[in-house]
Design an enzyme around this catalytic site. Structure first.
Site, PDB file in Angstrom:
ATOM      1  N   GLU A 109       0.779  -1.253   0.000  1.00  0.00           N
ATOM      2  CA  GLU A 109       0.000   0.000   0.000  1.00  0.00           C
ATOM      3  C   GLU A 109       0.808   1.298   0.000  1.00  0.00           C
ATOM      4  O   GLU A 109       0.526   2.205   0.774  1.00  0.00           O
ATOM      5  CB  GLU A 109      -0.946   0.017   1.205  1.00  0.00           C
ATOM      6  CG  GLU A 109      -1.855  -1.180   1.288  1.00  0.00           C
ATOM      7  CD  GLU A 109      -2.810  -1.131   2.485  1.00  0.00           C
ATOM      8  OE1 GLU A 109      -2.663  -0.255   3.347  1.00  0.00           O
ATOM      9  OE2 GLU A 109      -3.715  -1.973   2.531  1.00  0.00           O
ATOM     10  N   GLU A 149      -6.460 -10.728  -0.683  1.00  0.00           N
ATOM     11  CA  GLU A 149      -7.290 -10.420   0.494  1.00  0.00           C
ATOM     12  C   GLU A 149      -8.758 -10.350   0.096  1.00  0.00           C
ATOM     13  O   GLU A 149      -9.493  -9.450   0.506  1.00  0.00           O
ATOM     14  CB  GLU A 149      -6.842  -9.097   1.131  1.00  0.00           C
ATOM     15  CG  GLU A 149      -5.351  -9.043   1.450  1.00  0.00           C
ATOM     16  CD  GLU A 149      -4.903  -7.774   2.185  1.00  0.00           C
ATOM     17  OE1 GLU A 149      -5.772  -7.044   2.713  1.00  0.00           O
ATOM     18  OE2 GLU A 149      -3.693  -7.517   2.220  1.00  0.00           O
TER      19      GLU A 149
HETATM   20  C1  GLA Z   1      -5.050  -4.160   4.485  1.00  0.00           C
HETATM   21  C2  GLA Z   1      -3.868  -4.977   4.947  1.00  0.00           C
HETATM   22  C3  GLA Z   1      -4.294  -6.224   5.666  1.00  0.00           C
HETATM   23  C4  GLA Z   1      -5.413  -5.963   6.644  1.00  0.00           C
HETATM   24  C5  GLA Z   1      -6.545  -5.267   5.941  1.00  0.00           C
HETATM   25  C6  GLA Z   1      -7.690  -5.003   6.880  1.00  0.00           C
HETATM   26  O1  GLA Z   1      -5.657  -4.640   3.379  1.00  0.00           O
HETATM   27  O2  GLA Z   1      -3.026  -5.349   3.901  1.00  0.00           O
HETATM   28  O3  GLA Z   1      -3.206  -6.728   6.354  1.00  0.00           O
HETATM   29  O4  GLA Z   1      -4.952  -5.177   7.708  1.00  0.00           O
HETATM   30  O5  GLA Z   1      -6.070  -4.048   5.444  1.00  0.00           O
HETATM   31  O6  GLA Z   1      -7.940  -6.047   7.735  1.00  0.00           O
END
Ligand code: GLA
Length: 346
Positions: A146, A253
């Protein structure tokens, strides 16, 4: 604590449905984010349906090195042992991020900001220790998480990493990870990855890393999506654009919130049949699309496994329940799961 209901369920439940990992066995691995609680409460579900795990929080900087030189590996080790015990692979998450990094990392003992050389030295030492420790357990790492700015034209997000070390910290992180484990597959990972403006910035960053011969091997699409957004066309365009860099892709994710991001409603106590159908339709279309990219996509990881545990229960609306997965609160397949069984590889 595992409730009585959960314990009865895990003992008495004899599953007859196809396993997710088998449905997509010729396409990609199927993963779940786990934590020390869910490897107990969801053990049966995880072992049956998934062949990959990611630590939800336990391998982040603040969890592993809360104080300088003082590492806390217990919980991360337990998750790695769980993967070994169940014959699963493991993704590492995450080495460099602006969140869940401890205050000490950026300061000297008096609380003053440190210089670039010191920060890079600390980064190197952390990466070598962590990646080296899990060499035999972890095949892929989210090295940098990020760093792209969501709004406006700016490429990189303001952070202490950027303020102190400049943009170079990104390339250095990949180099240190590669030194520590030359076999690990190294990813850049981000969210809103299918929204056109952010997609183009992620592409620009990764392309520039490749031009500098930085050892980066994959792009992680976090895929925190909802039943309305992003559109199939946007997802396809993102997959195309990232794949054009010649790197492997993973969904890292995935979850499918029942609410648009800016929807603040709190009146829903369970998902309606219509919403479950909408979610089923959406999962079906998305996995059909992902299968088209099976040569590029090597793994699809959900950010959890079943609706009894999701970070979305608190985000972005505190205390609001959400139901983003293929399995319900009692770990039973939802309509979306049954739609995916029809996609089984022949
Ligand atoms: C981001 C992070 C994850 C997690 C999510 C929320 O996507 O990469 O590790 O913290 O936020 O749970």
């Amino acid at each position: 604590m595992i409730s009585q209901e959960e314990s009865i369920l895990s003992k008495s439940n004899r599953r007859t449905e196809a396993a997710l990992k088998d449905i997509f066995t010729n396409d990609f691995r199927i993963g779940a984010a786990v934590n020390p609680l869910t490897i107990r409460t969801q053990e049966e579900l995880l072992a049956y349906h998934f062949n990959s795990i990611t630590a939800e929080n336990e391998m982040k900087f603040a969890s592993l090195q809360p104080e300088e030189g003082v590492y806390a590996f217990d919980e991360a080790d337990r998750l790695a042992a769980f993967a070994r015990e169940h014959g699963m692979v493991m993704r590492g998450h995450t080495l460099v991020w602006h969140n869940q990094s401890t205050g000490w990392l950026f300061e000297d003992k008096q609380g003053n900001p440190i210089d670039k050389a010191t920060l890079l030295e600390r980064m190197k030492s952390h990466i070598h220790t962590v990646v080296g420790r899990y060499k035999d357990d972890i095949y892929a790492w989210d090295v940098v998480n990020e760093v792209i700015e969501d709004e406006g034209d700016g490429l990189l997000r303001r952070s202490k990493w950027l303020d102190i070390a400049g943009p170079e910290f990104i390339a250095r992180a990949f180099e240190y990870a590669h030194e520590a484990d030359p076999h690990a597959v190294l990813f850049y990972n981000d969210y809103n990855e299918s929204h056109p403006a952010k997609r183009d910035k992620i592409y620009t960053l990764v392309k520039s890393l490749l031009e500098q011969d930085v050892p980066i091997h994959g792009i992680g699409l976090q895929a925190h999506w909802n039943v309305y957004d992003p559109s199939l066309d946007e997802i396809r365009a993102a997959l195309e654009k990232y794949a054009s860099l010649g790197l492997q892709l993973q969904l890292t994710e995935l979850d499918m919130s029942m609410f648009r991001f800016d929807d603040k409603r709190t009146d829903l106590t369970e998902p309606s049949a219509e919403l479950l159908e909408l979610q089923a339709e959406r999962y079906d279309r998305i996995f059909k699309l992902l299968k088209e990219y099976r040569n590029e996509i090597t793994s699809v990881t959900f950010w959890g496994a079943a609706d009894d545990y999701t970070w979305l229960d608190d985000f972005p609306i505190r205390g609001r329940k959400n139901w983003p997965f293929l399995f319900d609160g009692l770990h039973r397949p939802k309509p979306a799961f049954y739609r995916l069984t029809e996609l089984a590889s022949k």
